[in-house]
Design a protein around this motif. Sequence first.
Motif, short mmCIF file in Angstrom:
data_model
loop_
_atom_site.label_atom_id
_atom_site.label_comp_id
_atom_site.label_asym_id
_atom_site.label_seq_id
_atom_site.Cartn_x
_atom_site.Cartn_y
_atom_site.Cartn_z
N GLY A 332 0.77 -1.23 0.00
CA GLY A 332 0.00 0.00 0.00
C GLY A 332 0.80 1.27 0.00
N HIS A 333 2.14 1.18 -0.07
CA HIS A 333 2.94 2.40 -0.06
C HIS A 333 4.13 2.29 -1.03
N GLY A 334 3.86 1.70 -2.20
CA GLY A 334 4.94 1.51 -3.17
C GLY A 334 5.00 2.53 -4.29
N PHE A 335 3.93 3.32 -4.48
CA PHE A 335 3.91 4.24 -5.62
C PHE A 335 5.10 5.18 -5.61
N ALA A 336 5.35 5.81 -4.47
CA ALA A 336 6.39 6.84 -4.41
C ALA A 336 7.78 6.31 -4.71
N ILE A 337 8.04 5.06 -4.33
CA ILE A 337 9.41 4.55 -4.47
C ILE A 337 9.63 3.82 -5.80
N ALA A 338 8.60 3.76 -6.65
CA ALA A 338 8.71 2.99 -7.89
C ALA A 338 9.88 3.41 -8.78
N PRO A 339 10.17 4.70 -8.96
CA PRO A 339 11.31 5.04 -9.82
C PRO A 339 12.63 4.45 -9.32
N ALA A 340 12.85 4.52 -8.01
CA ALA A 340 14.09 3.98 -7.45
C ALA A 340 14.09 2.46 -7.48
N VAL A 341 12.94 1.84 -7.23
CA VAL A 341 12.87 0.38 -7.25
C VAL A 341 13.19 -0.15 -8.64
N GLY A 342 12.70 0.52 -9.68
CA GLY A 342 13.03 0.09 -11.03
C GLY A 342 14.53 0.06 -11.28
N ALA A 343 15.22 1.09 -10.81
CA ALA A 343 16.69 1.12 -10.95
C ALA A 343 17.35 0.02 -10.15
N MET A 344 16.83 -0.25 -8.95
CA MET A 344 17.39 -1.31 -8.11
C MET A 344 17.19 -2.68 -8.74
N VAL A 345 16.01 -2.91 -9.31
CA VAL A 345 15.74 -4.19 -9.95
C VAL A 345 16.69 -4.41 -11.13
N ALA A 346 16.91 -3.37 -11.91
CA ALA A 346 17.85 -3.49 -13.03
C ALA A 346 19.25 -3.81 -12.53
N GLN A 347 19.66 -3.19 -11.44
CA GLN A 347 20.97 -3.49 -10.88
C GLN A 347 21.05 -4.94 -10.39
N LEU A 348 20.00 -5.39 -9.71
CA LEU A 348 20.00 -6.77 -9.22
C LEU A 348 20.06 -7.76 -10.39
N ALA A 349 19.28 -7.48 -11.43
CA ALA A 349 19.21 -8.40 -12.56
C ALA A 349 20.52 -8.48 -13.34
N LEU A 350 21.19 -7.34 -13.48
CA LEU A 350 22.36 -7.28 -14.35
C LEU A 350 23.68 -7.28 -13.61
N THR A 354 22.97 -3.80 -5.52
CA THR A 354 22.33 -2.50 -5.69
C THR A 354 23.13 -1.44 -4.94
N ASN A 355 22.86 -0.18 -5.28
CA ASN A 355 23.53 0.92 -4.58
C ASN A 355 22.75 1.37 -3.35
N LEU A 356 21.61 0.74 -3.08
CA LEU A 356 20.81 1.06 -1.90
C LEU A 356 20.61 -0.21 -1.07
N PRO A 357 20.49 -0.07 0.24
CA PRO A 357 20.36 -1.27 1.09
C PRO A 357 19.02 -1.97 0.90
N ILE A 358 19.06 -3.29 0.68
CA ILE A 358 17.83 -4.03 0.46
C ILE A 358 17.69 -5.25 1.38
N ALA A 359 18.61 -5.44 2.31
CA ALA A 359 18.53 -6.62 3.17
C ALA A 359 17.19 -6.75 3.90
N PRO A 360 16.58 -5.65 4.36
CA PRO A 360 15.29 -5.80 5.06
C PRO A 360 14.15 -6.30 4.17
N PHE A 361 14.36 -6.26 2.86
CA PHE A 361 13.30 -6.63 1.92
C PHE A 361 13.50 -8.02 1.32
N HIS A 362 14.42 -8.78 1.89
CA HIS A 362 14.80 -10.08 1.34
C HIS A 362 13.57 -10.96 1.14
N PRO A 363 13.42 -11.57 -0.03
CA PRO A 363 12.22 -12.37 -0.30
C PRO A 363 11.98 -13.52 0.67
N PHE A 364 13.04 -14.03 1.30
CA PHE A 364 12.89 -15.21 2.15
C PHE A 364 13.06 -14.89 3.63
#
Length: 372
Positions: A332-350, A354-364
């Motif tokens: 319910g609060h993802g709209f604002a961060i979508a531009p940065a998330v897109g860049a993070m996903v591209a970094q993760l994929a390629l 990422t250049n931003l911390p994502i450990a708290p969002f770990h899928p597992f």
Amino acid sequence: MSHDVIVIGGGLHGLSAAVQLARRGQRVLVLEADRIAAYASSASAGGVRTLGRDFAEVPIALAALEMWRGITGLVGDDCGYTEGGQVKVAETDAEFAQLAARVRAMRARGWAHEELVDRDELRHLLPAIAPHCVGGLVVRTDGFATPYRTALAFRRAAEAAGAVVREGAHVIGLERSAGLWHVALADGTRDTAPIVVNAAGAWGPRIARMAGEMIPLRFSAFMMLLTSPLPPFVTPVVGATGRPLSFKQLASGHVMIGGGHKGVGDLDTGRVVLDIDRAAYSAKTALELFPVLAGSELVHIWAGIEGVATDDLPVIGPGRSEGLVHAFGFSGHGFAIAPAVGAMVAQLALDGTTNLPIAPFHPFRFRADAAP
């Protein structure tokens, strides 16, 4: 056609990832089961908010805010972005003390963008606020944008960069062999790519299960209300400290009211049923904080299905399977961060990082055997 990356999900986060991936030279295919931005992305309140974020989200929200300030350069459209500030209102002394503690905790972490304001400054920011309110928390550089316009702008930008966007493409199978993901569609066709991005929103866990990965997630149908137009009386987006509220007035004079009250959604059909009692409670909250609403009418109520994690944080990170990246469950609060998330996903994929911390969002993170 061969693809480098298949993005499953044509909401704002999937399209944002497609923009970034395509601009890095990848041949991107976006598969959307329904139509672009059919669910949470178009039903969003559109808030661009750093205010009140979970500490884990603050770095992403701040990075995204800078991208919103240059959104026209990013996607060729200003997306209706307005930087009018956001305010969280305290209705009691206890709530004001809670906000003061929040500011101290933010300062201790090196963040100074949230500002505590007293009763007088609150009335300067919100002249129409109810007299019982005692203060608030403000970020003067926050704002809001127009959700569906934003999603269409990201689609155009992705396609201009070479991405292919396919609507009505319902994924029913996902297998990996010989270094490729094989994506089966309900119409009998198949697509392949070495990398898959799971940006399927509330349906993200279903896509993960197809790849043999279990990521628990609830879903909700968050409701939004729209009033008849009123003369201008509020500029910032307004939230409450002690009860659910998201409140803003559009340039048309209409007032949009949300904040987390839910209808009932069905993942199999995509349909939602509104909960009128909860909608009425949301309207009552808005009226108690802004008495100027008395006499206005509700002209529209809607809801969109959104994935919600048990800790209310998004799922962002690599899958256990090679070439799989998850980005869903924005709670319910993802709209604002979508531009940065897109860049993070591209970094993760390629790049695998990422250049931003994502450990708290770990899928597992929800499982005992959290390490991939």
